[in-house]
Design a protein around this motif. Structure first.
Motif, PDB file in Angstrom:
ATOM      1  N   MET A   1      15.256  30.965  49.803  1.00  0.00           N
ATOM      2  CA  MET A   1      14.539  29.729  49.537  1.00  0.00           C
ATOM      3  C   MET A   1      14.856  28.715  50.614  1.00  0.00           C
ATOM      4  O   MET A   1      16.007  28.576  51.008  1.00  0.00           O
ATOM      5  CB  MET A   1      15.005  29.146  48.204  1.00  0.00           C
ATOM      6  CG  MET A   1      14.463  29.838  46.981  1.00  0.00           C
ATOM      7  SD  MET A   1      12.700  29.737  46.816  1.00  0.00           S
ATOM      8  CE  MET A   1      12.363  31.463  46.539  1.00  0.00           C
ATOM      9  N   MET A  70       7.753  33.866  45.197  1.00  0.00           N
ATOM     10  CA  MET A  70       8.308  32.946  44.205  1.00  0.00           C
ATOM     11  C   MET A  70       8.135  31.497  44.646  1.00  0.00           C
ATOM     12  O   MET A  70       7.873  30.607  43.842  1.00  0.00           O
ATOM     13  CB  MET A  70       9.793  33.259  43.993  1.00  0.00           C
ATOM     14  CG  MET A  70      10.041  34.569  43.294  1.00  0.00           C
ATOM     15  SD  MET A  70       9.307  34.616  41.655  1.00  0.00           S
ATOM     16  CE  MET A  70       7.937  35.683  41.912  1.00  0.00           C
ATOM     17  N   THR A  73       4.671  30.413  43.987  1.00  0.00           N
ATOM     18  CA  THR A  73       4.534  30.115  42.563  1.00  0.00           C
ATOM     19  C   THR A  73       5.056  28.721  42.245  1.00  0.00           C
ATOM     20  O   THR A  73       4.400  27.933  41.563  1.00  0.00           O
ATOM     21  CB  THR A  73       5.306  31.159  41.745  1.00  0.00           C
ATOM     22  OG1 THR A  73       4.770  32.442  42.038  1.00  0.00           O
ATOM     23  CG2 THR A  73       5.201  30.881  40.267  1.00  0.00           C
TER      24      THR A  73
ATOM     25  N   ALA B 238       1.335  32.701  39.084  1.00  0.00           N
ATOM     26  CA  ALA B 238       2.327  33.752  39.277  1.00  0.00           C
ATOM     27  C   ALA B 238       1.655  35.090  39.550  1.00  0.00           C
ATOM     28  O   ALA B 238       2.201  36.133  39.235  1.00  0.00           O
ATOM     29  CB  ALA B 238       3.236  33.830  38.056  1.00  0.00           C
ATOM     30  N   PRO B 240       1.228  36.945  42.259  1.00  0.00           N
ATOM     31  CA  PRO B 240       2.007  37.974  42.967  1.00  0.00           C
ATOM     32  C   PRO B 240       3.015  38.653  42.040  1.00  0.00           C
ATOM     33  O   PRO B 240       3.161  39.871  42.045  1.00  0.00           O
ATOM     34  CB  PRO B 240       2.727  37.193  44.069  1.00  0.00           C
ATOM     35  CG  PRO B 240       2.039  35.896  44.175  1.00  0.00           C
ATOM     36  CD  PRO B 240       1.340  35.642  42.898  1.00  0.00           C
ATOM     37  N   PHE B 241       3.658  37.832  41.217  1.00  0.00           N
ATOM     38  CA  PHE B 241       4.632  38.363  40.264  1.00  0.00           C
ATOM     39  C   PHE B 241       3.966  39.341  39.306  1.00  0.00           C
ATOM     40  O   PHE B 241       4.425  40.471  39.118  1.00  0.00           O
ATOM     41  CB  PHE B 241       5.252  37.191  39.491  1.00  0.00           C
ATOM     42  CG  PHE B 241       6.190  37.605  38.383  1.00  0.00           C
ATOM     43  CD1 PHE B 241       7.539  37.763  38.631  1.00  0.00           C
ATOM     44  CD2 PHE B 241       5.719  37.803  37.098  1.00  0.00           C
ATOM     45  CE1 PHE B 241       8.397  38.130  37.611  1.00  0.00           C
ATOM     46  CE2 PHE B 241       6.578  38.170  36.071  1.00  0.00           C
ATOM     47  CZ  PHE B 241       7.925  38.330  36.330  1.00  0.00           C
ATOM     48  N   ILE B 244       2.919  42.621  41.166  1.00  0.00           N
ATOM     49  CA  ILE B 244       4.021  43.485  41.609  1.00  0.00           C
ATOM     50  C   ILE B 244       4.762  44.059  40.413  1.00  0.00           C
ATOM     51  O   ILE B 244       5.052  45.245  40.344  1.00  0.00           O
ATOM     52  CB  ILE B 244       4.993  42.712  42.530  1.00  0.00           C
ATOM     53  CG1 ILE B 244       4.272  42.272  43.797  1.00  0.00           C
ATOM     54  CG2 ILE B 244       6.173  43.579  42.900  1.00  0.00           C
ATOM     55  CD1 ILE B 244       5.097  41.364  44.666  1.00  0.00           C
ATOM     56  N   THR B 377      12.429  44.387  43.439  1.00  0.00           N
ATOM     57  CA  THR B 377      11.721  43.218  42.954  1.00  0.00           C
ATOM     58  C   THR B 377      11.679  43.198  41.441  1.00  0.00           C
ATOM     59  O   THR B 377      11.969  42.191  40.803  1.00  0.00           O
ATOM     60  CB  THR B 377      10.276  43.234  43.465  1.00  0.00           C
ATOM     61  OG1 THR B 377      10.313  43.510  44.839  1.00  0.00           O
ATOM     62  CG2 THR B 377       9.609  41.925  43.198  1.00  0.00           C
ATOM     63  N   PHE B 382      18.465  41.684  44.222  1.00  0.00           N
ATOM     64  CA  PHE B 382      19.111  40.939  45.306  1.00  0.00           C
ATOM     65  C   PHE B 382      19.123  39.446  45.022  1.00  0.00           C
ATOM     66  O   PHE B 382      19.700  38.690  45.741  1.00  0.00           O
ATOM     67  CB  PHE B 382      18.271  41.147  46.564  1.00  0.00           C
ATOM     68  CG  PHE B 382      16.868  40.847  46.228  1.00  0.00           C
ATOM     69  CD1 PHE B 382      16.047  41.864  45.836  1.00  0.00           C
ATOM     70  CD2 PHE B 382      16.433  39.549  46.148  1.00  0.00           C
ATOM     71  CE1 PHE B 382      14.775  41.573  45.409  1.00  0.00           C
ATOM     72  CE2 PHE B 382      15.170  39.274  45.717  1.00  0.00           C
ATOM     73  CZ  PHE B 382      14.339  40.292  45.355  1.00  0.00           C
ATOM     74  N   ILE B 386      18.209  30.827  42.744  1.00  0.00           N
ATOM     75  CA  ILE B 386      16.909  30.155  42.693  1.00  0.00           C
ATOM     76  C   ILE B 386      15.802  31.183  42.506  1.00  0.00           C
ATOM     77  O   ILE B 386      14.907  31.023  41.673  1.00  0.00           O
ATOM     78  CB  ILE B 386      16.666  29.328  43.964  1.00  0.00           C
ATOM     79  CG1 ILE B 386      17.700  28.211  44.054  1.00  0.00           C
ATOM     80  CG2 ILE B 386      15.277  28.727  43.940  1.00  0.00           C
ATOM     81  CD1 ILE B 386      17.552  27.360  45.276  1.00  0.00           C
ATOM     82  N   THR B 387      15.867  32.268  43.287  1.00  0.00           N
ATOM     83  CA  THR B 387      14.840  33.286  43.151  1.00  0.00           C
ATOM     84  C   THR B 387      14.847  33.874  41.743  1.00  0.00           C
ATOM     85  O   THR B 387      13.795  34.102  41.144  1.00  0.00           O
ATOM     86  CB  THR B 387      15.066  34.413  44.175  1.00  0.00           C
ATOM     87  OG1 THR B 387      15.264  33.835  45.439  1.00  0.00           O
ATOM     88  CG2 THR B 387      13.889  35.346  44.211  1.00  0.00           C
ATOM     89  N   LEU B 390      13.203  31.575  39.445  1.00  0.00           N
ATOM     90  CA  LEU B 390      11.751  31.578  39.611  1.00  0.00           C
ATOM     91  C   LEU B 390      11.139  32.859  39.066  1.00  0.00           C
ATOM     92  O   LEU B 390      10.023  32.839  38.534  1.00  0.00           O
ATOM     93  CB  LEU B 390      11.397  31.400  41.090  1.00  0.00           C
ATOM     94  CG  LEU B 390      11.617  29.984  41.594  1.00  0.00           C
ATOM     95  CD1 LEU B 390      11.416  29.914  43.084  1.00  0.00           C
ATOM     96  CD2 LEU B 390      10.668  29.019  40.893  1.00  0.00           C
ATOM     97  N   LEU B 391      11.850  33.967  39.181  1.00  0.00           N
ATOM     98  CA  LEU B 391      11.367  35.200  38.569  1.00  0.00           C
ATOM     99  C   LEU B 391      11.275  35.017  37.055  1.00  0.00           C
ATOM    100  O   LEU B 391      10.308  35.420  36.412  1.00  0.00           O
ATOM    101  CB  LEU B 391      12.302  36.370  38.889  1.00  0.00           C
ATOM    102  CG  LEU B 391      12.216  36.957  40.300  1.00  0.00           C
ATOM    103  CD1 LEU B 391      13.381  37.904  40.555  1.00  0.00           C
ATOM    104  CD2 LEU B 391      10.909  37.701  40.491  1.00  0.00           C
ATOM    105  N   LEU B 393      10.936  32.166  35.502  1.00  0.00           N
ATOM    106  CA  LEU B 393       9.827  31.239  35.249  1.00  0.00           C
ATOM    107  C   LEU B 393       8.492  31.975  35.319  1.00  0.00           C
ATOM    108  O   LEU B 393       7.608  31.778  34.476  1.00  0.00           O
ATOM    109  CB  LEU B 393       9.870  30.112  36.282  1.00  0.00           C
ATOM    110  CG  LEU B 393       8.841  29.002  36.086  1.00  0.00           C
ATOM    111  CD1 LEU B 393       9.218  28.141  34.901  1.00  0.00           C
ATOM    112  CD2 LEU B 393       8.713  28.150  37.332  1.00  0.00           C
ATOM    113  N   SER B 394       8.349  32.846  36.322  1.00  0.00           N
ATOM    114  CA  SER B 394       7.120  33.621  36.434  1.00  0.00           C
ATOM    115  C   SER B 394       6.933  34.498  35.200  1.00  0.00           C
ATOM    116  O   SER B 394       5.814  34.679  34.717  1.00  0.00           O
ATOM    117  CB  SER B 394       7.153  34.505  37.678  1.00  0.00           C
ATOM    118  OG  SER B 394       7.319  33.725  38.824  1.00  0.00           O
ATOM    119  N   PHE B 397       5.598  32.371  32.582  1.00  0.00           N
ATOM    120  CA  PHE B 397       4.160  32.189  32.822  1.00  0.00           C
ATOM    121  C   PHE B 397       3.394  33.412  32.336  1.00  0.00           C
ATOM    122  O   PHE B 397       2.332  33.288  31.713  1.00  0.00           O
ATOM    123  CB  PHE B 397       3.881  31.972  34.313  1.00  0.00           C
ATOM    124  CG  PHE B 397       4.184  30.584  34.777  1.00  0.00           C
ATOM    125  CD1 PHE B 397       3.999  29.504  33.946  1.00  0.00           C
ATOM    126  CD2 PHE B 397       4.662  30.355  36.055  1.00  0.00           C
ATOM    127  CE1 PHE B 397       4.276  28.220  34.369  1.00  0.00           C
ATOM    128  CE2 PHE B 397       4.952  29.079  36.496  1.00  0.00           C
ATOM    129  CZ  PHE B 397       4.753  28.009  35.648  1.00  0.00           C
TER     130      PHE B 397
END
Lengths: 102, 579
Positions: A1, A70, A73, B238, B240-241, B244, B377, B382, B386-387, B390-391, B393-394, B397
């Motif tokens: 990020m 992400m 998003t 979201a 892309p989420f 994938i 993913t 990994f 933050i990621t 967000l994952l 959060l996605s 969603f």
């Protein structure tokens, strides 16, 4: 990020949303010419693609891609929430562009 | 639905979108919610073992020495040691060792000895063990396949014996093989639902030609319009989420649906593919060296590894400790796409001389790279904090997307119902299932965490009781949804779920754990995160309950006392039909 990536993505989405008719007047209080709209859309897309670049400098490509997804998003979510509930904030951000467009 | 009419391509796609989404929507919602929670399954397990919150987790540099001492005392005859380091996600040392025993058939999950996040939480499925035996020696907890382990306070070196719990592992397993049925059946159901989901995503994208136009125009409080906007916005934000995760989920479970494909390349041996994919299957293991030799100083290895990988250490794995061919591998926190199941890089050392062994990087095919990318993913392996957030959060969603889609099916047919003048059976069924599957599941999740604290810590089969709690609450919610009027059922269950989740931070402090501020002071950020997330989710549900409440009030004021209440009439007609 990375903050730079987020800013780029945020600007990108913001420019795209200025151009999608229904909401343009919420942000920039003027009618744009077709050429201006095209320019803004182009810049928006370029900014979106560019936001991948800071990710690539931090991680390898596979991880960068996920971080980027992400990030997009998050940026899109921020733009939509602001647009729906606080469009004035977006208008403030768009002010420099409005001057230049006028 | 009429099939004889000519219709446009997009209209046909809308039809496909609706009818692939609806029948599996309820199952998909459950998969999405439990899967989303699984991004934090280590944290959830930790929260469900409040004993771990009593640790003073700041390592004073003595932790590794304490851990090694424990292993030397208890695991002298073990074939393998693993020291799981405290990380942001697991605050305690996990000291594990495996005593040789005959290999058992049930070795499907992961190769033996994999020292990774999955293995870590697997072991927490163990039976609760009394802390000490009669000789005053600590009794280790027991995990799968002969694995024994201690959890250790990094600062004091004190062994902590947490309660048995189903933990995040239950939610994780539920999201791909459900519960209470053979895993093959569960996985087949999940993969079929995933397939429908994939179709729904693709048709959804086709329907929304002007994807950005819809995307940037969320209009709240406008009835059906808002539901459509919310559905589109949560989908596209979201996207892309969703793409994938759904596609990779489909890939992982594809073997369930088309079991012969991978086997065909291996002359019908279904395991052949997995063996090759996991790697190491074809490598000849050298015969073990029976001679004894002193193990190299692990502290020195850790110090060297930290220089090579400043990201930190996830775990240290020692094969054949005390033997001449001992091998030490250090899993670092540096992400690496091909670095084992946890996608972390590892450094290898000779166990006797302490010499660093550079590894040769094998060639990776494009297929393997894509597969690994999908796996990494999907599991968020990994992911930085933050990621990961967000994952999560996605995932939220995605859950909202499915829920709003299900609700929209009803909202979009409101006019049809008004024309009919009564509530068709199918619509009432969808109403009931919607409440039970959406609000009911949230109640069940809250019930699961409450059961974790209400079932006594020493109860035998504790984990089973937590799971029972989950399904009992869900079952009650289904009954409630069947017998209560639609909107009232929504309001009450949303309220229950909201209260159940919002009270978790309090419950944590009152039943063995810490309050948020205490956890903050102790550096137990995983539990702080759990509490705050529960609070936030609860607030979201409370907001939803409030909206339903407003809707009920609006309906009441609309229906003047002189007129008969329309809702009641519909229900009456419905129940008359049923009889």
């Amino acid at each position: 990020m990375s903050l730079l990536g987020f800013v780029l993505a945020f600007i990108g989405f913001n420019l795209l949303c200025v151009n999608t008719g229904r909401n343009a007047n919420k942000i920039v209080d003027m009618t744009l010419t077709l050429a201006q709209q095209r320019l803004l859309t182009l810049v928006g897309w370029v900014a979106l693609v560019m936001s991948l670049w800071p990710m690539l400098t931090i991680d390898s490509i596979s991880i960068a891609l996920i971080n980027w997804a992400m990030l997009l998003t998050l940026a899109a979510c921020t733009v939509i929430l602001l647009l729906t509930y606080r469009p004035k904030l977006l208008a403030v951000l768009a002010k420099p562009v409005t001057h230049w467009l006028a | 639905m009429k099939f004889d009419k000519q219709r446009s391509f997009r209209k046909s796609m809308t039809w496909v979108h609706t009818w692939t989404g609806l029948p599996v929507g309820w199952l998909l919602f459950a998969i999405f919610v439990t899967g989303t929670l699984s991004f934090y399954r280590l944290e959830i397990t930790q929260w469900m073992q409040p004993e771990t919150q009593q640790a003073t987790i700041y390592d004073q540099g003595q932790g590794l020495t304490h851990a090694t001492a424990l292993l030397e005392e208890y695991g002298a005859d073990a074939e393998q040691w693993t020291i799981g380091f405290p990380t942001a996600r697991t605050p305690l040392y996990q000291v594990r060792w495996r005593v040789p025993e005959p290999e058992q058939g049930e070795a499907r999950e992961g190769k033996p000895g994999s020292h990774n996040a999955a293995a870590k939480s697997e072991q927490q499925h163990s039976t609760a063990a009394p802390a000490t035996d009669s000789a005053g020696k600590l009794k280790p907890q027991e995990g799968y396949r002969g694995m024994k382990y201690f959890m250790m306070d990094p600062a004091t070196g004190q062994v902590i014996t947490p309660r048995d719990t189903a933990g995040g592992e239950f939610l994780y397993r539920f999201h791909f093989q459900l519960y209470g049925m053979h895993w093959a059946i569960g996985r087949t159901l999940v993969v079929i639902a995933t397939f429908f989901m994939f179709v729904a995503i693709i048709t959804g994208v086709i329907i929304h030609r002007n994807i950005f136009k819809d995307f940037f125009s969320f209009r709240p409080r406008k009835g059906q319009r808002s539901w459509l906007d919310a559905h589109a916005a949560t989908s596209v934000i979201a996207l892309p989420f969703h793409l994938i995760l759904t596609f990779s989920g489909l890939l992982f479970l594809a073997g369930q649906l088309v079991p012969m494909v991978a086997g065909a390349a291996y002359n019908g041996d279904p395991r052949g593919f997995l063996r090759d994919y996991r790697g190491g299957g074809n490598i000849e293991q050298p015969a073990p060296n029976p001679n004894n030799a002193r193990l190299y100083d692990i502290n020195a290895i850790a110090a060297d590894a930290l220089q090579r990988a400043p990201e930190g250490i996830d775990s240290i794995n020692i094969k054949r400790p005390g033997k001449a061919d001992a091998e030490i591998s250090v899993t670092t926190l540096a992400p690496s796409l091909f670095g084992g199941k946890a996608s972390l890089d590892d450094l290898r050392y000779d166990g006797v001389t302490g010499k660093f062994l550079p590894k040769e990087e094998p060639e990776h095919s494009a297929a393997e790279t894509i597969w690994k990318f999908m796996l990494t993913t999907h599991m968020g392996l990994f992911a930085t904090p933050i990621t990961r957030a967000l994952l999560f959060l996605s995932g939220v969603f995605g859950s909202v997307m499915i829920a709003s889609g299900l609700v929209m099916w009803l909202v979009a047919r409101e006019k049809d119902r008004q024309k009919l003048g009564y509530m068709p059976k199918g619509h009432r069924l969808v109403e009931r299932l919607n409440v039970a599957a959406i609000a009911g599941l949230m109640c069940a999740v809250a019930g699961f965490f409450w059961a974790n604290r209400l079932v006594p810590a020493t109860q035998a089969e504790r984990g089973e009781w937590e799971i029972n709690g989950f399904f009992i609450v869900w079952g009650i919610c289904l009954l409630h949804a069947i017998f209560r009027p639609h909107l009232h059922a929504w309001r009450e269950q949303l309220l229950l779920a909201a209260l159940g989740l919002m009270s978790l931070p309090l419950l944590n402090g009152l039943s063995g754990g810490n309050f948020i501020w205490q956890n903050l002071q102790q550096g137990q950020f995983a539990s702080v995160g759990f509490d705050l997330t529960a609070l936030a989710l609860g607030l979201g549900l409370l907001f939803a309950a409030r909206q339903v409440q407003l809707k009920i009030q609006a309906a009441k004021t609309l229906a003047s006392p002189a007129e008969p209440k329309p809702r009641f009439n519909k229900r009456q007609a419905d129940s008359l039909q049923e009889q």
